[in-house]
Design an enzyme around this catalytic site. Structure first.
Site, PDB file in Angstrom:
ATOM      1  N   ARG A 273      61.495  40.294  96.808  1.00 30.26           N
ATOM      2  CA  ARG A 273      62.698  40.340  95.980  1.00 30.26           C
ATOM      3  C   ARG A 273      62.754  39.141  95.049  1.00 30.26           C
ATOM      4  O   ARG A 273      62.346  38.031  95.390  1.00 30.26           O
ATOM      5  CB  ARG A 273      63.964  40.324  96.833  1.00 30.26           C
ATOM      6  CG  ARG A 273      64.230  41.624  97.572  1.00 30.26           C
ATOM      7  CD  ARG A 273      65.610  41.610  98.188  1.00 30.26           C
ATOM      8  NE  ARG A 273      65.833  40.413  98.971  1.00 30.26           N
ATOM      9  CZ  ARG A 273      67.008  39.797  99.096  1.00 30.26           C
ATOM     10  NH1 ARG A 273      68.072  40.280  98.499  1.00 30.26           N
ATOM     11  NH2 ARG A 273      67.127  38.724  99.839  1.00 30.26           N
TER      12      ARG A 273
ATOM     13  N   ASP B 174      62.830  32.383 105.665  1.00 29.28           N
ATOM     14  CA  ASP B 174      64.025  33.228 105.700  1.00 29.28           C
ATOM     15  C   ASP B 174      65.024  32.763 106.746  1.00 29.28           C
ATOM     16  O   ASP B 174      66.233  32.953 106.597  1.00 29.28           O
ATOM     17  CB  ASP B 174      63.640  34.691 105.944  1.00 29.28           C
ATOM     18  CG  ASP B 174      62.765  34.881 107.178  1.00 29.28           C
ATOM     19  OD1 ASP B 174      62.318  33.873 107.747  1.00 29.28           O
ATOM     20  OD2 ASP B 174      62.521  36.041 107.563  1.00 29.28           O
TER      21      ASP B 174
ATOM     22  N   SER C 287      58.518  33.352 104.233  1.00 28.44           N
ATOM     23  CA  SER C 287      58.821  33.550 105.656  1.00 28.44           C
ATOM     24  C   SER C 287      57.561  33.653 106.508  1.00 28.44           C
ATOM     25  O   SER C 287      57.337  34.643 107.222  1.00 28.44           O
ATOM     26  CB  SER C 287      59.684  34.799 105.834  1.00 28.44           C
ATOM     27  OG  SER C 287      60.848  34.689 105.064  1.00 28.44           O
TER      28      SER C 287
END
Length: 1024
Positions: A626, A741, A687
């Site tokens: 994203r 994350d 992440s």
């Protein structure tokens, strides 16, 4: 033969004024049809009690229940059923709804020898059945009938002994066709070898001391086995006990009350299974074990049921009447079992004992009731069962005779004698062909002198009484079907109903009326009536075989799943090991020896609300990537984002290709958002395990989550991103912070809750971070304040410290991953692996022939075919169906009051998922598959709780607090979507860390918004 409920047929067989051939009678008894009213409307029970009615007409109308009233009876029956199932109202309920602890119908794999003891009205039947695992299509059966002496039916409850203490075995009075010469001394008998088993050949025998009923049955079993087998192999026994019992296990049941002429003392309130087992043991038949008790209704259902055609309702209309059905276990509140279904013995003969049937009782019913041995009890049964129909007809004829409407000139005193007219005679009289002649014979046998008109009127009365019985049965059956439909959340129910009993078998019109009226009262239900064959004996054998199959199945399940079911001690050990690994990871000299890396993030604070500006954020943590723009203002945060897919060939290709693809996505997003000319601070959520050397410098330690791009491990990922930007000539890139994350989640929730100092991810992977005291972080210089530590706890156990909780299924999953031996804690918890663990367990259950009848399941061999998202769907309980209400005859009728979610509907969805995977799953398979999913997800949640307990307890001790209050920012699809994961996690955390009050706050786009907030906090710090 199947009879489908719903096809049209007249409710009652003839108009009251017609004879057996249908022609109109030339008498004033014919019911005139009102102008505009068809004869069919009268057949449906619409009354016309005007002054023109003759006594016979009034009697017929009194015995005719209008359709609207049958709807009321149906509604009252449903309410009575609900009361019987509810823990709050069960003790006051007349319809007891007794659990039978039978949780499955046959699947056709049952095999082996099964012994059955069937206690009947006047005899005991012993049956040995051999099931061949062929779908129960061709069982081998041997049986024998033993007449019960009257003193055993009504004698003492405890055995009265004489002589040498073994008691006598007299098998009742001689009966035609039942005499046989004993081949030698009978087991348990003192009769000489020349004696008849059922009587004496010459000299009369001195009356023996009476046997207690159960001792008599046990001696019958011994004699039967002596004649059919010489081995002492284990023999399971099913006991058909047709009396009202309170059953607490399949093989434990206390007798509530005797009926049908039995009245043995000292038995009511005792466990009849134990009484029979004790009696069998006294006969030294130690290889015979009573494993199941049932009544004849349950046996009827089971004998009609196959895997291809399961029967889930049974109806018996004999001397008495009863029904049973497979209820959703979660609504049977008197038992602990909440999974799947359980057969409930309705005991509907007592329906109406609370006066619910008073408005349909006739004076004839009331007089028959007063004559019975239990006035005011079993009111529904006395309207329906064949034991009472003859007397109802008799009292009707008595009343009509008193009004000079029948038998004029005859002495009708005989009609005052109970039992003068038998139900069998009633059934013969209603026969169309010979009924009139049978009526004359029966009446003349009583000393009456009936005219032809008398015989016809008697036939009409008999038909009305039997037709009413069928219509009331239909109302009860419609109530059951309606309850099942509502409790399973179905718009339409298709179901098989096993039917047995004298009335159903002997009178074809009974079945036709039952079919027709049920269809009218329950139009949303399509039921096939399946005639039972030997429902008691064969059905009991099948019940017993199913019970054994389920017991074997349960043993296999428990044995297979035992390693995944962690005890409190197991979890406390995991918590202690996590704490130990955390301490090692924080130490400068011990860090390399820890499986929990405890990586410094250089994030020194959480948001304080003063952050302002526009920021870019990147979120790379799985198959989707994203790009976001985050605008932080005084009135809150606004975001715009776009999701880009990362193809597998890029995930597992080269590092250059991966980061080039990321830059392409960033440029595409900036172009769409008109941001190409702006240089915005960028927070990069990455992440994967990294060693962070600064806020904008992070060296990748290892790939996880299916990534394996080459040339990246050991490199600074921020530098790799900057190099890709240069290759793409995208110079407007200002990376100020790289976070994972988990940290982003903590920061995102920290913007809303200042107490949020822990981040938790439970999704495709799993990780945690928390704010540690700087003085404890030996890998970074500085003593003051706190720093967020990225635990990277997915690797917990990579050093072997968790080997004791790893199962064979976990090892199989681990071996097939791209990083065997790595991220072992994550492989027990995260969504990427749970589906695979379940798949391997299901394969083992198929191999053990517990699932899918042991048939090979090629599709289940496919890796990753069982998605983790299935666990969420499978464990989900559907919302409860809305309670239906309606108005009938001015009364508000409650169709079914359900407060909880529909477990049945959820299990149907499980079945649909399995069938989509080309797995031939029965309803019972679905229950077992769900149990596997529940076990795997529960373990994951509990292990996550153990890890988190180590974190919060360390924070509490760091701060010298007796009680810590802290918030956990949490993200991840497994935590958010799975219906039970969060509750299990929080419950176990409370148990493992009782001195910590932990609040969970779900992150709103933690990895995206969180990364921007890290960048915002960094910019705020630089400005200050």
């Amino acid at each position: 033969m199947f009879v489908v409920v719903g096809h049209s047929c007249p409710l009652y067989p003839r108009l009251p004024g017609r004879d057996c051939s249908g022609r109109t009678l030339p008498s004033d008894d014919a019911v005139e049809t009102a102008e505009g009213r068809s004869s069919v409307s009268h057949q449906l029970g619409q009354r016309n009690d005007g002054p023109a009615c003759t006594p016979v007409q009034r009697a017929l109308l009194a015995l005719t229940i209008p359709l609207e009233m049958l709807q009321v009876v149906k509604g009252r029956m449903m309410q009575a059923m609900s009361n019987g199932l509810s823990r709050q109202t069960h003790t006051q309920a007349n319809v007891q709804m007794l659990p039978t602890y039978i949780c499955s119908t046959p699947n056709g794999t049952e095999e082996g020898n099964v012994l059955v003891v069937e206690l009947c009205q006047s005899h005991v039947r012993i049956l040995l059945m051999t099931l061949l695992g062929d779908g129960n299509q061709s069982p081998h059966m041997t049986d024998k009938i033993f007449d019960i002496p009257g003193d055993s039916m009504q004698g003492p409850g405890e055995a009265v002994r004489g002589g040498h203490g073994r008691g006598w075995l007299l098998l009742g009075c001689p009966a035609p066709g039942r005499l046989r010469r004993a081949p030698g001394r009978c087991w348990g008998s003192r009769l000489p070898p020349t004696a008849w088993v059922l009587g004496k050949e010459e000299q009369p025998v001195t009356p023996p001391v009476p046997l207690q009923l159960f001792d008599f049955i046990a001696q019958c079993v011994r004699q039967f086995l002596a004649g059919v087998t010489s081995t002492e192999e284990y023999l399971p026994l099913g006991f058909v006990f047709p009396f009202s019992c309170k059953q607490t296990q399949l093989n434990k049941a206390e007798l509530l009350s005797w009926s049908k002429g039995f009245s043995c003392s000292d038995v009511e309130g005792k466990d009849v299974v134990q009484l029979l087992q004790s009696a069998i043991n006294k006969q030294e038949l130690f290889h015979v074990e009573v494993v199941a008790l049932m009544n004849d209704t349950v046996g009827t259902m089971m004998t009609c049921s196959t895997r291809e055609r399961p029967c889930e309702v049974a109806l018996v209309v004999d001397k008495g009447t009863n029904s049973c059905f497979m209820a959703e276990a979660q609504y049977v509140e008197m038992v602990e079992e909440t999974n799947g279904r359980m057969c409930v013995n309705i005991e509907w003969g007592c329906f109406g004992d609370d006066d619910a049937l008073n408005d349909i009782l006739t004076p004839y019913d009331q007089r028959a009731d007063q004559e019975s041995s239990n006035p005011g009890k079993r009111r529904f049964e006395k309207l329906v069962g064949s034991l009472y129909l003859g007397d109802i007809v008799r009292h009707t004829l008595m009343a009509l005779s008193a009004e000079k409407a029948l038998f004029i000139g005859s002495n009708v005193t005989v009609l005052g004698t109970k039992g003068a007219l038998k139900t069998q005679q009633v059934l013969e009289i209603i026969d169309t062909e010979e009924g009139m002649a049978k009526a004359r014979v029966a009446l003349e046998a009583l000393g009456l002198r009936p005219s032809e008109r008398d015989c016809c009127r008697v036939q009409q009365i008999c038909r009305a009484v039997v037709s009413r019985s069928a219509a009331l049965c239909a109302a009860g059956l419609a109530a059951i079907l309606g309850y099942i439909r509502h409790s399973r959340g179905l718009e339409r129910l298709v179901i098989n109903v096993a039917v047995d009993g004298e009335l159903y078998r002997a009178h074809s019109r009974f079945g036709e009326i039952l079919q027709s009226v049920t269809g009218l009262l329950a139009p949303e239900c399509m039921a096939a009536l399946v005639p039972s064959v030997d429902g008691t004996g064969r059905g009991a054998a099948i019940v017993t075989a199913v019970a054994l199959r389920l017991a074997d199945q349960r043993r296999e399940m428990d044995q297979l799943l035992a390693p995944l079911r962690l005890s409190r001690t197991d979890l406390e050990r995991v918590q202690a090991l996590m704490r130990q690994e955390m301490e090692l990871g924080l130490g400068q000299e011990t860090n390399a020896n820890s499986s929990v890396r405890m990586l410094p993030t250089y994030v020194r604070g959480t948001p304080d609300g003063t952050e302002r500006g526009e920021f870019l954020a990147l979120d790379l943590g799985g198959t989707n990537f994203r790009v976001l723009v985050v605008r932080v203002a005084e009135d809150g945060i606004r975001m715009a984002s776009e999701i880009y897919l990362i193809p597998t060939n890029i995930m597992q290709g080269t590092g250059e290709a991966l980061f080039d693809h990321i830059i392409d996505c960033i440029m595409d997003f900036q172009l769409k958002q008109d941001l190409m000319e702006q240089v915005l601070p960028l927070g990069f959520t990455f992440s994967f395990p990294c060693q962070q050397l600064g806020l904008d410098k992070a060296v990748l330690l290892t790939w996880t989550k299916g990534f394996s791009a080459s040339g990246c491990v050991g490199e600074d990922v921020v530098q790799l991103l900057r190099e890709a930007a240069r290759r793409k000539q995208h110079l407007a890139l200002k990376v100020v912070a790289v976070v994972n994350d988990t940290v982003g989640t903590m920061m995102s929730c920290g913007y809303d809750d200042p107490k949020c100092e822990i981040g938790l991810i439970v999704g495709t992977g799993t990780n945690a971070c928390y704010m540690e005291e700087m003085q404890n972080v030996g890998t970074v210089e500085g003593e003051q304040g706190r720093m967020c530590i990225n635990m990277e706890w997915g690797a917990f156990g990579d050093n072997g410290c968790l080997d004791h909780i790893f199962t064979d299924f976990d090892r199989l999953v681990d071996e097939k991953t791209i990083n065997p031996g790595k991220q072992r804690f994550e492989k027990l918890i995260s969504g990427m692996y749970l589906g695979e663990i379940v798949r391997y367990i299901l394969l083992a259950l198929v191999e053990k022939q517990v699932l899918f009848r042991g048939k090979p399941c090629p599709r289940l061999q496919t890796r990753d075919i069982f998605k983790t998202k299935f666990l969420s769907t499978i464990e989900m309980v559907m919302p409860p169906p809305a309670c239906g209400t309606g108005t009938v005859m001015g009364m508000v009728m409650l169709t079914v009051p359900l407060a909880r979610g529909s477990d049945g509907l959820a299990l149907q969805q499980v079945q649909a998922i399995l069938q989509d995977l080309e797995l031939d799953a029965s309803f019972e398979d679905s229950v077992l598959v769900r149990e596997v999913c529940q076990t795997v997800s529960l373990r994951a949640a509990q292990l996550c709780a153990a890890g988190l307990a180590a974190v919060v307890e360390k924070m509490r001790e760091n701060r010298g607090l007796s009680q810590l209050a802290v918030t956990v920012g949490v993200d991840g699809t497994l935590y958010k979507v799975h219906p039970c994961f969060s509750q299990h996690l929080q419950k176990m955390l409370r148990e493992l860390a009782p001195n910590c009050t932990v609040t969970f706050l779900q992150s709103e786009d933690g990895s995206g918004k969180g990364a921007a907030l890290v960048a915002a906090v960094a910019c705020r710090g630089a400005e200050s």
